[in-house]
Design a protein around this motif. Structure first.
Motif, PDB file in Angstrom:
ATOM      1  N   UNK A 111       6.841   1.308 -16.738  1.00  0.00           N
ATOM      2  CA  UNK A 111       8.000   0.787 -16.003  1.00  0.00           C
ATOM      3  C   UNK A 111       7.564   0.489 -14.584  1.00  0.00           C
ATOM      4  N   UNK A 112       7.919  -0.714 -14.108  1.00  0.00           N
ATOM      5  CA  UNK A 112       7.474  -1.159 -12.786  1.00  0.00           C
ATOM      6  C   UNK A 112       8.677  -1.550 -11.938  1.00  0.00           C
ATOM      7  N   UNK A 113       8.583  -1.300 -10.628  1.00  0.00           N
ATOM      8  CA  UNK A 113       9.676  -1.618  -9.708  1.00  0.00           C
ATOM      9  C   UNK A 113       9.703  -3.109  -9.358  1.00  0.00           C
ATOM     10  N   UNK A 114      10.866  -3.579  -8.981  1.00  0.00           N
ATOM     11  CA  UNK A 114      11.020  -4.956  -8.506  1.00  0.00           C
ATOM     12  C   UNK A 114      11.106  -4.955  -6.986  1.00  0.00           C
ATOM     13  N   UNK A 115      11.298  -6.150  -6.407  1.00  0.00           N
ATOM     14  CA  UNK A 115      11.510  -6.378  -4.970  1.00  0.00           C
ATOM     15  C   UNK A 115      10.539  -5.592  -4.091  1.00  0.00           C
ATOM     16  N   UNK A 116       9.292  -5.427  -4.577  1.00  0.00           N
ATOM     17  CA  UNK A 116       8.264  -4.695  -3.835  1.00  0.00           C
ATOM     18  C   UNK A 116       8.741  -3.284  -3.490  1.00  0.00           C
ATOM     19  N   UNK A 117       9.605  -2.733  -4.341  1.00  0.00           N
ATOM     20  CA  UNK A 117      10.142  -1.396  -4.085  1.00  0.00           C
ATOM     21  C   UNK A 117       9.052  -0.347  -4.255  1.00  0.00           C
ATOM     22  N   UNK A 118       9.227   0.759  -3.582  1.00  0.00           N
ATOM     23  CA  UNK A 118       8.308   1.876  -3.733  1.00  0.00           C
ATOM     24  C   UNK A 118       8.965   2.957  -4.569  1.00  0.00           C
ATOM     25  N   UNK A 119       8.303   3.298  -5.662  1.00  0.00           N
ATOM     26  CA  UNK A 119       8.769   4.437  -6.448  1.00  0.00           C
ATOM     27  C   UNK A 119       8.427   5.706  -5.683  1.00  0.00           C
ATOM     28  N   UNK A 120       7.234   5.738  -5.129  1.00  0.00           N
ATOM     29  CA  UNK A 120       6.775   6.887  -4.368  1.00  0.00           C
ATOM     30  C   UNK A 120       5.655   6.426  -3.435  1.00  0.00           C
ATOM     31  N   UNK A 121       4.964   7.374  -2.807  1.00  0.00           N
ATOM     32  CA  UNK A 121       3.901   7.007  -1.897  1.00  0.00           C
ATOM     33  C   UNK A 121       4.434   6.633  -0.525  1.00  0.00           C
ATOM     34  N   UNK A 122       3.618   5.944   0.256  1.00  0.00           N
ATOM     35  CA  UNK A 122       3.972   5.574   1.627  1.00  0.00           C
ATOM     36  C   UNK A 122       3.930   4.060   1.774  1.00  0.00           C
ATOM     37  N   UNK A 123       4.992   3.488   2.334  1.00  0.00           N
ATOM     38  CA  UNK A 123       5.029   2.063   2.642  1.00  0.00           C
ATOM     39  C   UNK A 123       4.354   1.881   4.006  1.00  0.00           C
ATOM     40  N   UNK A 124       3.122   1.383   3.982  1.00  0.00           N
ATOM     41  CA  UNK A 124       2.351   1.318   5.215  1.00  0.00           C
ATOM     42  C   UNK A 124       2.880   0.257   6.181  1.00  0.00           C
ATOM     43  N   UNK A 125       3.710  -0.664   5.709  1.00  0.00           N
ATOM     44  CA  UNK A 125       4.283  -1.663   6.614  1.00  0.00           C
ATOM     45  C   UNK A 125       5.384  -1.072   7.479  1.00  0.00           C
ATOM     46  N   UNK A 126       6.063  -0.035   6.950  1.00  0.00           N
ATOM     47  CA  UNK A 126       7.154   0.596   7.705  1.00  0.00           C
ATOM     48  C   UNK A 126       6.841   2.039   8.091  1.00  0.00           C
ATOM     49  N   UNK A 127       5.864   2.636   7.402  1.00  0.00           N
ATOM     50  CA  UNK A 127       5.532   4.030   7.665  1.00  0.00           C
ATOM     51  C   UNK A 127       6.430   5.016   6.939  1.00  0.00           C
TER      52      UNK A 127
ATOM     53  N   UNK B 200       0.765  11.160 -18.689  1.00  0.00           N
ATOM     54  CA  UNK B 200       1.601  10.434 -17.746  1.00  0.00           C
ATOM     55  C   UNK B 200       0.895  10.371 -16.400  1.00  0.00           C
ATOM     56  N   UNK B 201       1.229   9.353 -15.634  1.00  0.00           N
ATOM     57  CA  UNK B 201       0.742   9.213 -14.264  1.00  0.00           C
ATOM     58  C   UNK B 201       1.808   8.476 -13.470  1.00  0.00           C
ATOM     59  N   UNK B 202       2.184   9.023 -12.335  1.00  0.00           N
ATOM     60  CA  UNK B 202       3.231   8.427 -11.514  1.00  0.00           C
ATOM     61  C   UNK B 202       2.567   7.778 -10.306  1.00  0.00           C
ATOM     62  N   UNK B 203       2.610   6.459 -10.265  1.00  0.00           N
ATOM     63  CA  UNK B 203       1.914   5.689  -9.241  1.00  0.00           C
ATOM     64  C   UNK B 203       2.884   5.271  -8.131  1.00  0.00           C
ATOM     65  N   UNK B 204       2.441   4.381  -7.223  1.00  0.00           N
ATOM     66  CA  UNK B 204       3.266   4.034  -6.068  1.00  0.00           C
ATOM     67  C   UNK B 204       4.469   3.175  -6.422  1.00  0.00           C
TER      68      UNK B 204
END
Length: 322
Positions: free
Chosen positions: A21-37, A65-69
């Motif tokens: 399953x993949x996110x839309x609209x460049x959404x972040x499931x997890x991790x860090x959005x380096x453009x906004x911090x 299972x593996x949970x990515x960004x």
């Protein structure tokens, strides 16, 4: 043209499936959005908790299972025949961990006297629940929808969070199953999120190496967690590795876990042409890194379910006491 899920998932062909399953609209499931911090790291725990709860309620085992960004991988085994062993009461209990159900079901579950017509309706509803609790589509619906609602609430927006339907790929052979599991378990390393399998957070390989999973305090749906405990439905462990074949149906993954770790370690050292992450060639083999003692290892593998259940029960009691 999109094909119906029932044409893509066939237990007669194979019980094993790789799901993404993949996110839309460049959404972040997890991790860090380096453009906004902004950090979304806490969402990894949301989905890991949810995966394990749903596996305990459904007749579906988790192989990897593996949970990515911005997406997650699952390797699942479907076991629909298990639902045939459940009583009607257990089917309703499992379903009510997720949904209240109609008033008629609530009355039946509380022991109220019902007419024959009402009882017939209850029987039909329970048959539907029993089927849904074996369904990959319902498993993914119950996984992704609450995550999407909570993420949208946190992001203060509406609309789709996941990219269309989840994608599923049938794994028709033992080789396909093992190669897919290795791919999933090594995903954080290839994406340079971790240096070794034992250091990769929110992955099945780390959970297998050190089985310490417990329901997290930040779980997004406390009602489901409490219902699971109230109905005394045990938290299911990951699908085991079994290195010997049996005359009856094979229940686990046909491989010794030590051999699987070696497979992961060797594969993870292969540097791809695109230069993505790999396990450092200078590191000792994984069995040496983990300092595996043969006697303790044998006890952990042969008594995995018992050890796992005791750890979960102990942690649950300590949380209740607090």
């Amino acid at each position: 043209m999109t094909r119906p899920r029932k044409e893509l998932v066939s237990i007669q062909d194979t019980p094993y499936y790789h799901v993404v399953s993949r996110c839309v609209r460049r959404s972040y499931l997890c991790g860090v959005d380096y453009s906004t911090g902004k950090s979304y790291e806490h969402r990894r725990q949301w989905i890991e908790d949810r995966i394990r709860i749903l596996s305990s309620l459904f007749t579906i085992d988790i192989c990897a299972y593996a949970i990515m960004s911005n997406h997650h991988h699952l390797v699942l085994k479907l076991n629909p025949s298990v639902a045939d062993t459940w009583s009607d009461a257990e089917v309703v209990k499992r379903w009510q961990c997720l949904f209240k159900g109609p008033l008629l079901i609530q009355q039946w579950a509380s022991g109220e006297t019902l007419s024959k017509t009402q009882l017939n309706s209850v029987t039909e509803i329970i048959a539907v629940y029993r089927t849904r609790l074996t369904s990959l589509s319902w498993f993914m619906k119950c996984l992704n929808e609450p995550i999407a609602r909570q993420a949208n609430l946190e992001d203060k927006c509406t609309g789709h969070f996941w990219e269309s339907r989840f994608k599923s790929q049938a794994l028709l052979t033992e080789e396909a199953l093992l190669s897919c599991m290795a791919y999933v378990d090594l995903n954080p390393i290839r994406s340079e999120m971790a240096n070794t399998p034992e250091d990769s957070e929110h992955t099945s390989i780390k959970e297998r190496i050190a089985p310490q999973f417990n329901l997290h305090s930040a779980i997004i749906d406390h009602k489901v967690q409490l219902a699971l405990q109230d109905f005394k439905i045990p938290l299911k462990a990951l699908l085991q590795f079994t290195k010997t074949t049996k005359q009856n149906e094979q229940q686990g993954i046909l491989l010794d876990f030590k051999d699987y770790l070696t497979l992961i370690d060797i594969t993870g050292r292969m540097v791809k042409n695109d230069g993505r992450g790999a396990i450092a060639a200078s590191l000792p083999p994984i069995l040496e890194r983990l300092k595996l003692n043969n006697e303790n290892w044998f006890d952990n593998i042969t008594q995995f379910e018992k050890v796992y259940a005791k750890r979960f029960a102990r942690k649950r009691r300590s949380r209740q006491a607090a």
